[in-house]
Write a protein that holds these residues in place. Structure first.
Motif, PDB file in Angstrom:
ATOM      1  N   THR A  36      14.830  -9.385 -62.500  1.00 17.58           N
ATOM      2  CA  THR A  36      14.270 -10.491 -61.724  1.00 17.58           C
ATOM      3  C   THR A  36      15.051 -11.775 -61.969  1.00 17.58           C
ATOM      4  OG1 THR A  36      12.086  -9.485 -61.808  1.00 17.58           O
ATOM      5  CG2 THR A  36      12.185 -11.831 -61.305  1.00 17.58           C
ATOM      6  N   THR A  37      15.349 -12.040 -63.254  1.00 13.82           N
ATOM      7  CA  THR A  37      16.129 -13.228 -63.594  1.00 13.82           C
ATOM      8  C   THR A  37      17.500 -13.172 -62.942  1.00 13.82           C
ATOM      9  OG1 THR A  37      14.987 -13.380 -65.707  1.00 13.82           O
ATOM     10  CG2 THR A  37      17.067 -14.580 -65.507  1.00 13.82           C
ATOM     11  N   LEU A  38      18.113 -11.992 -62.983  1.00 13.20           N
ATOM     12  CA  LEU A  38      19.432 -11.843 -62.366  1.00 13.20           C
ATOM     13  C   LEU A  38      19.366 -12.141 -60.877  1.00 13.20           C
ATOM     14  CD1 LEU A  38      20.712  -8.623 -64.118  1.00 13.20           C
ATOM     15  CD2 LEU A  38      21.719 -10.884 -64.268  1.00 13.20           C
ATOM     16  N   TYR A  39      18.321 -11.629 -60.230  1.00 13.97           N
ATOM     17  CA  TYR A  39      18.190 -11.835 -58.793  1.00 13.97           C
ATOM     18  C   TYR A  39      18.090 -13.314 -58.471  1.00 13.97           C
ATOM     19  CZ  TYR A  39      16.539 -11.222 -54.013  1.00 13.97           C
ATOM     20  OH  TYR A  39      16.427 -11.270 -52.653  1.00 13.97           O
ATOM     21  N   GLU A  40      17.236 -14.011 -59.225  1.00  8.51           N
ATOM     22  CA  GLU A  40      17.014 -15.428 -58.949  1.00  8.51           C
ATOM     23  C   GLU A  40      18.247 -16.264 -59.251  1.00  8.51           C
ATOM     24  OE1 GLU A  40      13.656 -15.973 -61.418  1.00  8.51           O
ATOM     25  OE2 GLU A  40      12.204 -15.507 -59.837  1.00  8.51           O
ATOM     26  N   GLU A  41      19.001 -15.875 -60.326  1.00  8.94           N
ATOM     27  CA  GLU A  41      20.143 -16.690 -60.732  1.00  8.94           C
ATOM     28  C   GLU A  41      21.388 -16.402 -59.914  1.00  8.94           C
ATOM     29  OE1 GLU A  41      20.681 -15.981 -64.842  1.00  8.94           O
ATOM     30  OE2 GLU A  41      19.007 -17.247 -65.471  1.00  8.94           O
ATOM     31  N   ASN A  42      21.524 -15.188 -59.392  1.00  7.84           N
ATOM     32  CA  ASN A  42      22.787 -14.781 -58.795  1.00  7.84           C
ATOM     33  C   ASN A  42      22.743 -14.572 -57.296  1.00  7.84           C
ATOM     34  OD1 ASN A  42      24.523 -14.446 -61.243  1.00  7.84           O
ATOM     35  ND2 ASN A  42      22.826 -13.114 -61.810  1.00  7.84           N
ATOM     36  N   SER A  43      21.561 -14.530 -56.695  1.00 13.09           N
ATOM     37  CA  SER A  43      21.502 -14.366 -55.252  1.00 13.09           C
ATOM     38  C   SER A  43      22.068 -15.610 -54.576  1.00 13.09           C
ATOM     39  CB  SER A  43      20.058 -14.142 -54.792  1.00 13.09           C
ATOM     40  OG  SER A  43      19.593 -12.899 -55.232  1.00 13.09           O
ATOM     41  N   ARG A 392      13.592   4.768 -60.880  1.00  9.29           N
ATOM     42  CA  ARG A 392      12.601   3.880 -61.501  1.00  9.29           C
ATOM     43  C   ARG A 392      13.172   3.147 -62.708  1.00  9.29           C
ATOM     44  NH1 ARG A 392       8.743   7.994 -59.955  1.00  9.29           N
ATOM     45  NH2 ARG A 392       9.230   9.220 -61.819  1.00  9.29           N
ATOM     46  N   ARG A 393      14.037   3.805 -63.463  1.00  8.87           N
ATOM     47  CA  ARG A 393      14.579   3.213 -64.681  1.00  8.87           C
ATOM     48  C   ARG A 393      15.909   2.491 -64.453  1.00  8.87           C
ATOM     49  NH1 ARG A 393      16.088   6.685 -68.412  1.00  8.87           N
ATOM     50  NH2 ARG A 393      16.070   8.550 -67.114  1.00  8.87           N
ATOM     51  N   SER A 394      16.357   2.392 -63.214  1.00  6.42           N
ATOM     52  CA  SER A 394      17.610   1.694 -62.921  1.00  6.42           C
ATOM     53  C   SER A 394      17.415   0.185 -62.990  1.00  6.42           C
ATOM     54  CB  SER A 394      18.140   2.092 -61.539  1.00  6.42           C
ATOM     55  OG  SER A 394      17.296   1.595 -60.512  1.00  6.42           O
ATOM     56  N   LEU A 395      18.507  -0.555 -63.030  1.00  8.55           N
ATOM     57  CA  LEU A 395      18.453  -2.009 -63.168  1.00  8.55           C
ATOM     58  C   LEU A 395      17.509  -2.671 -62.183  1.00  8.55           C
ATOM     59  CD1 LEU A 395      22.230  -2.886 -63.657  1.00  8.55           C
ATOM     60  CD2 LEU A 395      20.401  -3.370 -65.276  1.00  8.55           C
ATOM     61  N   ASN A 396      17.540  -2.247 -60.940  1.00  9.18           N
ATOM     62  CA  ASN A 396      16.715  -2.861 -59.905  1.00  9.18           C
ATOM     63  C   ASN A 396      15.510  -2.011 -59.553  1.00  9.18           C
ATOM     64  OD1 ASN A 396      18.516  -5.121 -59.507  1.00  9.18           O
ATOM     65  ND2 ASN A 396      19.907  -3.648 -58.586  1.00  9.18           N
ATOM     66  N   GLY A 397      15.237  -0.987 -60.347  1.00  9.16           N
ATOM     67  CA  GLY A 397      14.082  -0.158 -60.096  1.00  9.16           C
ATOM     68  C   GLY A 397      14.073   0.399 -58.687  1.00  9.16           C
ATOM     69  N   TYR A 398      12.891   0.399 -58.086  1.00  6.18           N
ATOM     70  CA  TYR A 398      12.754   0.985 -56.753  1.00  6.18           C
ATOM     71  C   TYR A 398      13.617   0.294 -55.697  1.00  6.18           C
ATOM     72  CZ  TYR A 398       8.829   4.089 -57.964  1.00  6.18           C
ATOM     73  OH  TYR A 398       8.040   5.091 -58.479  1.00  6.18           O
ATOM     74  N   SER A 399      13.982  -0.964 -55.915  1.00  9.34           N
ATOM     75  CA  SER A 399      14.822  -1.658 -54.927  1.00  9.34           C
ATOM     76  C   SER A 399      16.104  -0.887 -54.651  1.00  9.34           C
ATOM     77  CB  SER A 399      15.158  -3.068 -55.420  1.00  9.34           C
ATOM     78  OG  SER A 399      14.010  -3.851 -55.563  1.00  9.34           O
ATOM     79  N   SER A 400      16.664  -0.276 -55.697  1.00  4.39           N
ATOM     80  CA  SER A 400      17.897   0.495 -55.528  1.00  4.39           C
ATOM     81  C   SER A 400      17.675   1.702 -54.632  1.00  4.39           C
ATOM     82  CB  SER A 400      18.412   0.975 -56.886  1.00  4.39           C
ATOM     83  OG  SER A 400      18.721  -0.108 -57.726  1.00  4.39           O
ATOM     84  N   GLY A 401      16.455   2.247 -54.650  1.00  6.37           N
ATOM     85  CA  GLY A 401      16.185   3.456 -53.889  1.00  6.37           C
ATOM     86  C   GLY A 401      16.282   3.285 -52.391  1.00  6.37           C
ATOM     87  N   ALA A 402      16.218   2.051 -51.903  1.00  6.19           N
ATOM     88  CA  ALA A 402      16.329   1.812 -50.467  1.00  6.19           C
ATOM     89  C   ALA A 402      17.716   2.121 -49.937  1.00  6.19           C
ATOM     90  CB  ALA A 402      15.964   0.356 -50.151  1.00  6.19           C
ATOM     91  N   SER A 403      18.700   2.246 -50.835  1.00  8.55           N
ATOM     92  CA  SER A 403      20.089   2.520 -50.420  1.00  8.55           C
ATOM     93  C   SER A 403      20.519   3.951 -50.725  1.00  8.55           C
ATOM     94  CB  SER A 403      21.040   1.553 -51.134  1.00  8.55           C
ATOM     95  OG  SER A 403      20.723   0.209 -50.846  1.00  8.55           O
ATOM     96  N   ILE A 404      19.596   4.791 -51.183  1.00  4.73           N
ATOM     97  CA  ILE A 404      19.934   6.157 -51.600  1.00  4.73           C
ATOM     98  C   ILE A 404      19.006   7.117 -50.867  1.00  4.73           C
ATOM     99  CG2 ILE A 404      20.048   7.729 -53.573  1.00  4.73           C
ATOM    100  CD1 ILE A 404      20.597   5.257 -55.327  1.00  4.73           C
ATOM    101  N   HIS A 405      19.589   8.093 -50.152  1.00  3.62           N
ATOM    102  CA  HIS A 405      18.771   8.868 -49.213  1.00  3.62           C
ATOM    103  C   HIS A 405      19.036  10.374 -49.273  1.00  3.62           C
ATOM    104  CE1 HIS A 405      17.312   5.237 -47.184  1.00  3.62           C
ATOM    105  NE2 HIS A 405      18.538   4.755 -47.360  1.00  3.62           N
ATOM    106  N   MET A 406      17.945  11.117 -49.439  1.00  6.39           N
ATOM    107  CA  MET A 406      17.906  12.554 -49.195  1.00  6.39           C
ATOM    108  C   MET A 406      16.466  12.886 -48.824  1.00  6.39           C
ATOM    109  SD  MET A 406      18.519  15.983 -51.564  1.00  6.39           S
ATOM    110  CE  MET A 406      20.052  15.446 -52.281  1.00  6.39           C
ATOM    111  N   LYS A 407      16.254  13.336 -47.608  1.00 10.19           N
ATOM    112  CA  LYS A 407      14.898  13.626 -47.157  1.00 10.19           C
ATOM    113  C   LYS A 407      14.485  15.030 -47.602  1.00 10.19           C
ATOM    114  CE  LYS A 407      15.060  10.540 -43.156  1.00 10.19           C
ATOM    115  NZ  LYS A 407      14.916  10.430 -41.690  1.00 10.19           N
ATOM    116  N   THR A 408      13.248  15.123 -48.109  1.00 13.76           N
ATOM    117  CA  THR A 408      12.770  16.399 -48.655  1.00 13.76           C
ATOM    118  C   THR A 408      11.349  16.711 -48.223  1.00 13.76           C
ATOM    119  OG1 THR A 408      11.994  15.275 -50.669  1.00 13.76           O
ATOM    120  CG2 THR A 408      14.231  16.143 -50.709  1.00 13.76           C
TER     121      THR A 408
END
Length: 592
Positions: A36-43, A392-408
């Motif tokens: 969160t801090t990274l997002y606010e400081e670097n966006s 879930r455990r990645s730096l951006n959590g679920y936010s990262s999942g919006a860019s990664i796709h495999m439908k199941t």
């Protein structure tokens, strides 16, 4: 999850809302900072416009940024190493990986050694003109990466494929570009309904009469640069000498892997956009000398190509046929069973069965210079893709999942997962139930330092055997696992249909042989670009004659960790009620 009791569960909005970190989060990994801090400081503030006057640079002007100066000099040394021999000790050479990983804020400094940021690519004040090919753009974020003294004078050309009037990407690009006099927007012709302009490339024209080609895996948006990405950067290319106007043109193309062939294929790729759109860039690039490049270009352009009437020795070929023509030039050890690892950020619908995957793409990846013979070991294929737990455990959590796709979720998608499952391997492989989770010092585990950076990178690597200590070839590309990217199977008329624009490079040991076949080897390197030096006594005892060791920077740990039978790949369209490390739950892609 240890913080579940104290964390307030909140739905993750895909509109970009910033969520606070839980008050008490005892299980937060210790090798990254508060996202969160990274997002606010670097966006970058996308509402800002460049308004202050900036004078054009003098060609002789010194760099004003010591950091850029040092990094530019360091990468030039690496360019010279790759072109002229690398680190040389008693006639033995070690050469840095020409495939680099992106710098990821939030990872420790030890995990960001030899990485490259977008600022490293665009921050040189000697850049005069910049052509940016990509899928998604945040124009103001892109412009913020240029040196502040030349930001409003660099001529920036944005090439994208969002042609529909209501497309949000197009609307954002056009709105930002109207406020910037030095930005020109070029929309690629998109003839295929299911195609995208997915290529990710930056071509730089410089004030010092040099050019550079950069091939990436990241979009031009801030979130992509907080994930694991890769970049291949050519050496700085000088203007070529005078060409004899009376020289007779050859009817055959230059040898695959040479700089002249790379130049030919790049210009052919750019011509597919049309003279009206990219004629000015093509005319400029013709003037530069590409001889120091050691790589082959692999690309896709939308349309149909007839393999019966196309001679790959006389014209550029796209998609999987183009890749096959490259791999046919690469020798391999026919006595060993190779391991081919596919690592992508998206797996599309590949059809009701595995026919396209096995008979078209995997067959292409198994191609080598040696003819296929009965009894020769078939490659072992692996597909690296993250699980929901790893997202879930990645730096951006679920936010990262919006860019990664495999439908199941559908019946057809479940059927596809069934034939992919034997290949599936973890991205991080360090979950609570994984064998490497107990200790980072587990014997035999080579750590890439990217477990917490969710993968948007796309790599395809053929290891010589299951030990994965040597590499036959390595590819970094924008192309994911899809027929749209690589091309459909050949139809009865001999045609291959490709829907999307894609671009990448392939490297292999012989590019550094310097005339002595088998004298170079590619090896995986971890947390750095330069491989350990060959020792004189080591070469004396080896029978393969290797004198040059070239690194390939790894984005994932080795050995690979296969999925258990009960594990599932991340599915962005499926809601997930288990909180990520920031206490957020996932509503499902496209849900608000």
């Amino acid at each position: 999850m240890a913080a579940e009791g104290s964390a307030k569960r909140r739905r993750l909005s895909l509109s970009g809302e910033v969520y606070l970190k839980p008050d008490e989060f005892s299980t937060a990994p210790d090798d990254f900072l508060d996202a969160t801090t990274l997002y606010e400081e670097n966006s970058y503030n996308t509402n800002k416009v460049l308004t202050r006057p900036i004078s054009p640079p003098s060609i002789k002007r010194k760099y004003i940024s010591d950091a850029i100066d040092i990094e530019h000099a360091r990468r030039n040394i690496i360019n010279l190493q790759a072109a002229n021999g690398g680190r040389n000790v008693s006639g033995l050479r070690s050469i840095s990986s020409t495939i680099q990983l992106s710098h990821v804020e939030g990872l420790s400094s030890a995990n960001n050694v030899d990485t490259v940021s977008l600022r490293d690519i665009l921050g040189d004040p000697l850049i005069k003109e910049c052509w940016v090919f990509n899928y998604l753009f945040d124009v103001n974020f892109l412009m913020s990466q240029f040196d502040k003294d030349v930001r409003d004078s660099v001529q920036v050309k944005i090439v994208h494929g969002s042609w529909k009037k209501e497309d949000s990407n197009k609307l954002h690009i056009d709105e930002a570009a109207t406020q910037l006099k030095n930005v020109q927007v070029i929309t690629a012709y998109m003839p295929e309904a299911y195609g995208t302009h997915h290529s990710k490339m930056i071509i730089l024209i410089r004030h010092d009469d040099q050019a550079q080609v950069n091939i990436l895996t990241a979009n031009m948006v801030p979130g992509d640069w907080r994930m694991c990405q890769a970049a291949w950067r050519s050496p700085l290319l000088p203007l070529q000498g005078r060409i004899d106007p009376n020289a007779t043109a050859s009817t055959s193309l230059p040898t695959i892997g040479t700089g002249s062939r790379f130049k030919h294929d790049l210009l052919a790729y750019l011509r597919s956009y049309g003279q009206a759109k990219l004629g000015a860039l093509i005319a400029q690039l013709k003037q530069y000398d590409f001889d120091t490049i050691r790589a082959a270009l692999v690309a896709s352009t939308p349309g149909k190509q007839n393999l019966r009437s196309t001679d790959p020795d006389k014209e550029s070929v796209w998609g999987w046929p183009g890749l096959k023509s490259i791999l046919k030039c690469i020798p391999s050890d026919s006595a060993k069973r190779p391991a081919i690892v596919i690592q992508v950020s998206s797996v599309a619908s590949l059809g009701g069965g595995d026919k396209w995957l096995t008979a078209t793409l995997l067959d292409t990846l198994a191609t080598g210079r040696e003819p296929k013979v009965h009894g020769k070991p078939k490659p072992k294929f692996s597909l690296i893709f993250p699980t929901a737990d790893e997202i879930r455990r990645s730096l951006n959590g679920y936010s990262s999942g919006a860019s990664i796709h495999m439908k199941t979720q559908s019946a057809a998608q479940v059927k596809q997962l069934d034939y992919l499952r034997p290949m599936l391997c973890h991205w991080a492989g360090d979950g609570a139930t994984q064998p490497t989770a107990s200790s980072s010092l587990t014997a035999g585990v080579c750590e890439a330092g990217r477990r917490r950076a969710a993968p948007h990178i796309k790599t395809y690597i053929r290891f010589s055997d299951n030990s994965m200590t040597k590499i036959d070839w390595a590819m970094v590309t924008s192309a994911n696992l899809s027929t749209q990217a690589w091309g459909a199977a050949t139809n009865p008329a001999g045609e291959v249909r490709i829907c999307s624009y894609e671009i990448g490079v392939v490297v292999w040991p012989a590019l550094w042989d310097d005339g002595v076949e088998g004298s170079a080897e590619l090896v995986p390197v971890f947390k750095k670009d330069l491989p350990d030096a060959l020792q004189t006594d080591e070469c004396d005892t080896r029978e393969d004659g290797v004198k040059t060791r070239v690194g390939v920077r790894m984005a994932y740990d080795l050995p690979l960790v296969p999925y258990r039978d009960d594990e599932m790949p991340w599915c962005a369209t499926a809601p997930d009620s288990e909180p990520d490390w920031m206490g957020r739950v996932w509503p499902g892609f496209g849900m608000h």
